[in-house]
Write an enzyme that holds these catalytic residues in place. Structure first.
Site, PDB file in Angstrom:
ATOM      1  N   ASN A   9       0.861  -1.193   0.000  1.00  0.00           N
ATOM      2  CA  ASN A   9       0.000   0.000   0.000  1.00  0.00           C
ATOM      3  C   ASN A   9       0.892   1.237   0.000  1.00  0.00           C
ATOM      4  O   ASN A   9       1.495   1.573   1.016  1.00  0.00           O
ATOM      5  CB  ASN A   9      -0.889  -0.046   1.253  1.00  0.00           C
ATOM      6  CG  ASN A   9      -1.731   1.206   1.409  1.00  0.00           C
ATOM      7  OD1 ASN A   9      -1.840   2.021   0.487  1.00  0.00           O
ATOM      8  ND2 ASN A   9      -2.341   1.365   2.577  1.00  0.00           N
ATOM      9  N   LYS A  11      -0.017   4.271  -0.290  1.00  0.00           N
ATOM     10  CA  LYS A  11      -0.707   5.430   0.307  1.00  0.00           C
ATOM     11  C   LYS A  11      -0.549   6.683  -0.577  1.00  0.00           C
ATOM     12  O   LYS A  11      -0.458   6.564  -1.789  1.00  0.00           O
ATOM     13  CB  LYS A  11      -0.209   5.672   1.731  1.00  0.00           C
ATOM     14  CG  LYS A  11      -0.231   4.402   2.576  1.00  0.00           C
ATOM     15  CD  LYS A  11      -0.093   4.687   4.032  1.00  0.00           C
ATOM     16  CE  LYS A  11       0.079   3.376   4.795  1.00  0.00           C
ATOM     17  NZ  LYS A  11      -0.048   3.523   6.213  1.00  0.00           N
ATOM     18  N   HIS A  95      -9.643   0.623   4.952  1.00  0.00           N
ATOM     19  CA  HIS A  95      -8.344   0.869   5.608  1.00  0.00           C
ATOM     20  C   HIS A  95      -8.566   1.787   6.821  1.00  0.00           C
ATOM     21  O   HIS A  95      -9.381   2.714   6.762  1.00  0.00           O
ATOM     22  CB  HIS A  95      -7.360   1.508   4.622  1.00  0.00           C
ATOM     23  CG  HIS A  95      -5.963   1.540   5.163  1.00  0.00           C
ATOM     24  ND1 HIS A  95      -5.540   2.472   6.079  1.00  0.00           N
ATOM     25  CD2 HIS A  95      -4.906   0.721   4.950  1.00  0.00           C
ATOM     26  CE1 HIS A  95      -4.276   2.236   6.400  1.00  0.00           C
ATOM     27  NE2 HIS A  95      -3.869   1.184   5.731  1.00  0.00           N
ATOM     28  N   GLU A  97      -7.012   4.186   8.030  1.00  0.00           N
ATOM     29  CA  GLU A  97      -6.837   5.635   7.833  1.00  0.00           C
ATOM     30  C   GLU A  97      -8.116   6.255   7.284  1.00  0.00           C
ATOM     31  O   GLU A  97      -8.450   7.398   7.605  1.00  0.00           O
ATOM     32  CB  GLU A  97      -5.622   5.892   6.924  1.00  0.00           C
ATOM     33  CG  GLU A  97      -4.321   5.680   7.697  1.00  0.00           C
ATOM     34  CD  GLU A  97      -3.131   5.262   6.858  1.00  0.00           C
ATOM     35  OE1 GLU A  97      -3.155   5.417   5.628  1.00  0.00           O
ATOM     36  OE2 GLU A  97      -2.156   4.773   7.462  1.00  0.00           O
ATOM     37  N   GLU A 167      -5.243  -5.461  10.417  1.00  0.00           N
ATOM     38  CA  GLU A 167      -4.259  -4.407  10.641  1.00  0.00           C
ATOM     39  C   GLU A 167      -4.577  -3.687  11.954  1.00  0.00           C
ATOM     40  O   GLU A 167      -5.403  -2.763  11.970  1.00  0.00           O
ATOM     41  CB  GLU A 167      -4.296  -3.398   9.504  1.00  0.00           C
ATOM     42  CG  GLU A 167      -3.977  -3.975   8.147  1.00  0.00           C
ATOM     43  CD  GLU A 167      -3.466  -2.898   7.207  1.00  0.00           C
ATOM     44  OE1 GLU A 167      -2.321  -3.008   6.772  1.00  0.00           O
ATOM     45  OE2 GLU A 167      -4.192  -1.935   6.941  1.00  0.00           O
ATOM     46  N   GLY A 173       2.391   1.907  10.859  1.00  0.00           N
ATOM     47  CA  GLY A 173       3.336   3.024  10.774  1.00  0.00           C
ATOM     48  C   GLY A 173       4.008   3.348  12.091  1.00  0.00           C
ATOM     49  O   GLY A 173       4.698   4.365  12.202  1.00  0.00           O
ATOM     50  N   SER A 212       3.497  -2.454  10.424  1.00  0.00           N
ATOM     51  CA  SER A 212       4.937  -2.462  10.702  1.00  0.00           C
ATOM     52  C   SER A 212       5.618  -3.789  10.349  1.00  0.00           C
ATOM     53  O   SER A 212       6.512  -4.242  11.061  1.00  0.00           O
ATOM     54  CB  SER A 212       5.209  -2.081  12.160  1.00  0.00           C
ATOM     55  OG  SER A 212       4.779  -0.749  12.390  1.00  0.00           O
TER      56      SER A 212
END
Ligand code: PEP
Length: 251
Positions: A9, A11, A95, A97, A167, A173, A212
């Protein structure tokens, strides 16, 4: 036996120049033939990436799609039909985010999954708990709700060609991955939720871990029985690191 998958991904990263460099480096890397590898560029770069990967085994996906599957008056949106037409095979839905920063709830995520499925794009449904939810002991409840909501809308048969990505939000991240044991427990629970509706579909369902993942921790995570590969953010922007993760999935 489920075939392993590694998805990158990208992003909101990259320019035409850096994307071209990343693709040409990826094409020089040795990627295992037994692993499905896919990259998810920003929608601006999908056509470029599809063109530059022509003839390669790497497939391309989008990071999101509209709730509407066809065409029409939805300024700024991109439908699954358009993404398919542009050369995408996959699309990420839900996702974290988008769930947390853009307020996408389970109903919106379910409609996006359904639109993708209707157009022939293969959805990768992302689920995962926040740090506070994990601390409160609510991980399995949250993840089960996220999966069940989509199952209720699209039906279990729609999961035959879909993929789930677990996730944990706190791992994305942050440099702090879930341990292989933590990931395995949640992956097994996700498979269990699907198995209550259809054991055969659950058995064939690929469940990726994301958060990560690096070349150094990939092999141990991917060795867990219910971890069928990874969804990779930061490390997918480096061809060396990403291909090492793909090779870890191949071993
Ligand atoms: C992601 O955003 O999907 C992700 C897994 O990111 P990272 O690998 O950087 O944690």
């Amino acid at each position: 036996m489920r075939r392993k998958m590694v998805a990158g991904n990208w992003k909101m990263n990259g320019t035409r120049t850096s994307v071209a460099e990343l693709i040409s480096s990826l094409k020089r890397e040795e990627l295992p033939s037994g692993v499905d590898v896919a990259v998810f560029p920003s929608s601006l770069h999908i056509a470029q990436v599809v063109g530059e990967l022509e003839g390669s085994a790497i497939s391309v996906g989008a990071q999101d799609c509209a709730e509407e599957c066809g065409f029409g008056a939805f300024t700024g949106e991109e439908s699954s039909a358009q993404l398919l037409d542009a050369g995408c095979t996959w699309v990420l839905v839900g996702h974290s985010e988008r769930r947390l920063l853009l307020g996408e709830g389970d109903e919106v995520v379910s409609r996006k999954f359904s639109a993708a499925q209707a157009s022939g794009l293969r959805p990768i449904l992302c689920v995962g708990e926040t740090f506070d939810e994990r601390q409160a002991g609510r991980t399995l409840e949250v993840v089960s709700r996220q999966i069940s909501c989509v199952l209720d809308v699209v039906g279990v048969a729609a999961f035959e060609f879909a993929v789930v990505a677990y996730e944990p939000v706190w791992a994305i991240g942050s440099g702090l991955s879930a341990t292989p044991g933590q990931a395995q427990r949640v992956h097994a629970a996700i498979r269990g939720v699907v198995a209550r509706r259809d054991p055969a579909i659950a058995e064939g369902l690929r469940i990726l871990y994301g958060g990560s993942v690096k070349a150094e921790n990939a092999a141990e995570l991917f060795s867990q029985v219910d971890v069928d590969g990874g969804l990779i953010g930061g490390a997918s922007l480096n061809a060396n690191d990403f291909s090492a993760i793909c090779r870890a999935a191949g071993n």
